[in-house]
Design an enzyme around this catalytic site. Structure first.
Site, PDB file in Angstrom:
ATOM      1  CE1 TYR A 259      -3.439   2.759   0.343  1.00 60.43           C
ATOM      2  CE2 TYR A 259      -2.173   3.490   2.250  1.00 60.43           C
ATOM      3  CZ  TYR A 259      -3.159   3.715   1.302  1.00 60.43           C
ATOM      4  OH  TYR A 259      -3.857   4.902   1.302  1.00 60.43           O
TER       5      TYR A 259
ATOM      6  NE  ARG B  40     -17.929  36.485  45.896  1.00 57.83           N
ATOM      7  CZ  ARG B  40     -19.019  35.779  46.228  1.00 57.83           C
ATOM      8  NH1 ARG B  40     -18.906  34.636  46.878  1.00 57.83           N
ATOM      9  NH2 ARG B  40     -20.212  36.224  45.918  1.00 57.83           N
TER      10      ARG B  40
ATOM     11  CG  ASN C 196      -1.696   9.990   5.061  1.00 58.46           C
ATOM     12  OD1 ASN C 196      -2.625  10.331   5.766  1.00 58.46           O
ATOM     13  ND2 ASN C 196      -1.682   8.856   4.388  1.00 58.46           N
TER      14      ASN C 196
ATOM     15  N   GLY D  51      -6.649   4.982  -0.665  1.00 55.13           N
ATOM     16  CA  GLY D  51      -7.992   5.076  -0.123  1.00 55.13           C
ATOM     17  C   GLY D  51      -8.876   3.938  -0.610  1.00 55.13           C
TER      18      GLY D  51
END
Length: 519
Positions: free
Chosen positions: A56, A290, A199, A63
């Site tokens: 890959y 306060r 990426n 994708g």
């Protein structure tokens, strides 16, 4: 090494280095170790590319198209195509400092030796930064998952000599022309390199780092303006006593209370809340006065947590797939922006609340029924003059927008890439709205500063003596061109000057010679 040079190592970077490059135009150099790590990782990628098995990002599509094996003669085209197709941003240009941060952080990951990018590509990234060339990146195009894809793609497009970029003179021209003018050769991408340049969480991370730097200064400024308002309202500083905050030991709360107490040291106005000032004696101040240390301090603690997340991400190598030290190239989900997105949204929430409590004190200063002896709207001749009435309207409008910007982007997700990327972080969107929130917060603090200093000068005219630190603020603010009490005048320039005073850190620098360093 020259103090204006940032050396990129293999082990991440620091927030200070990001800001030096993004805002200070620091030069960038690759260390010898980074060059060696780049070369070693590239050897692994080249070896995998030569094998028949698909890997890959090296020899496949991306994708939802990752199932296709890409033949060697098409792989360079594949890498070019992913950059071109993913450079699909729309909308206004993103700020120069954001783009520089994004580019530098991508270079940081590339230099880690976990991406498989060749040393010459990394060097070109450094050369583009050093030449002052800034790719045109657009507002819309990132879902904050698979990284900030479109923004990073526009940057990678510049490395290829394509698309548009801003030159060192601020003019937008074709990127190829700008590279040529600086003697930089466009890169010819090889296996995995296009994907590796796109990426990462670099855009949202860069914006987080810069927001943290800005918010730290604004929180200190807000402690000062809260103290000035307390003083102008004749409030009590007894609620700031260290022993009260020690029994609820949130670090930020203690720091804010200490800041306020030091600003108020020597005041002739505090502690007069029980006196007759035209209304009933007070036992306690309102919450917006306060509880300022509790609210400001909780924000400070949120900043501290966000900084921890930022530091972890700065030490990370975010890519998919990654090259591991044992030679494996593995897919992963480290590009998901959730950790960064969550803290970006958290910061927008605390910034909105700081803006809200700040505006409440301003409103109190202007209301004759709650200001304990100050004229309506701090006007010179109320009725003839409107004083700061509409300055508070402006502040209120900013606070209202802050509340809208506090709605989390990271609570949303929208599927993409044919349901392969079916959950996303929206971190880029969280970062973009946080930038607007930080911008608004500076204006909100500036309005309180403007009102509180005017109120203190009116108190001085009543025979009361403000604290030495308060007087130092008034003197510095007037020297910066912000006028004091008087008949109505064109207010916008005064408010803009007060805003610039806060943003430049001049409020803090005005008091610290008196108080010592503030947290």
């Amino acid at each position: 090494m020259d103090m204006h040079t940032v050396v990129v190592e293999t082990s991440g970077t620091t927030a200070q280095d990001v800001i030096a490059v993004a805002r200070g135009n620091a030069r960038v150099e690759l260390s010898a170790a980074a060059v060696s790590a780049l070369a070693a990782a590239r050897e692994i990628v080249d070896a995998l590319a030569a094998k028949p098995e698909p890997v890959y990002g090296v020899s496949t599509g991306f994708g939802a198209l990752a199932s296709r094996h890409i033949s060697p003669e098409l792989r360079a085209q594949l890498q070019r195509n992913i950059v071109r197709s993913h450079a699909a941003g729309m909308g206004p240009r993103v700020e120069r400092e954001v783009v520089r941060a994004l580019m530098f952080l991508r270079l940081k990951t590339v230099a880690s030796g976990h991406t498989g990018v060749r040393p010459e590509v990394a060097q070109t990234m450094a050369d583009v930064l050093n030449a002052g060339i800034t790719p045109v990146v657009h507002e819309y195009g990132s879902l904050g998952c698979s990284g900030d894809l479109a923004p990073l793609s526009h940057c990678a497009l510049t490395l290829m000599g394509e698309g548009d970029a801003e030159g060192p003179d601020g003019t937008v021209r074709p990127a190829g022309e700008l590279l040529a003018a600086q003697g930089i050769a466009p890169v010819e991408l090889r296996e995995k390199e296009g994907l590796a340049l796109l990426n990462g969480t670099d855009g949202m991370l860069g914006m987080l780092v810069m927001a943290l730097a800005d918010l730290r200064g604004l929180y200190t400024s807000a402690d000062i303006t809260a103290a000035l308002s307390l003083e102008a309202l004749l409030g009590t500083d007894r609620v700031l006593a260290p022993e009260l905050h020690a029994i609820r030991p949130h670090p930020g709360q203690g720091a804010s209370a200490d800041n306020m107490l030091r600003v108020l040291a020597g005041s002739g106005l505090t502690g007069r809340h029980a006196e007759n000032t035209g209304d009933a004696p007070r036992v306690q101040d309102a919450y917006s006065v306060r509880c300022a240390p509790q609210v400001n301090g909780a924000g400070r603690d949120t900043l501290a947590y966000a900084a921890v997340v930022a530091d972890r991400e700065l030490a990370s190598s975010v890519d998919n797939p990654v090259v591991l030290p044992d030679g494996r190239v593995e897919s992963n989900g480290n590009f998901h922006g959730a950790p960064v997105a969550y803290v970006l949204d958290f910061l927008a929430i605390v910034a909105a609340d700081l803006g809200s409590i700040t505006e409440r004190r301003t409103d109190r200063l202007l209301d004759k029924n709650r200001s304990h002896g100050l004229p309506p709207f701090l006007a010179d001749d109320a009725g003839v003059d409107s004083g700061l009435m509409i300055a508070q309207y402006t502040q209120a409008a900013l606070v209202s927008e802050m509340k809208r910007l506090a709605v989390p982007a990271s609570a949303d997700s929208i599927p993409s890439s044919a349901m392969q990327e079916d959950h996303v972080s929206m971190g880029w969107s969280a970062a973009r709205k946080l930038r607007t929130a930080v911008d608004n917060l500076a204006r909100i603090v500036a309005v309180e500063l403007y009102a509180a200093t005017r109120a203190l000068e009116l108190r001085a005219a009543q025979g009361l003596t403000p604290a030495p630190a308060s007087l130092a603020v008034i003197e510095a603010l007037r020297a910066a061109g912000v006028e004091g009490p008087g008949p109505d005048r064109f207010l916008s320039p005064d408010l803009a000057a007060a805003d610039a005073f806060v943003r430049a850190g001049k409020l803090v620098s005005a008091v610290e010679p008196v108080t010592g360093p503030l947290a």
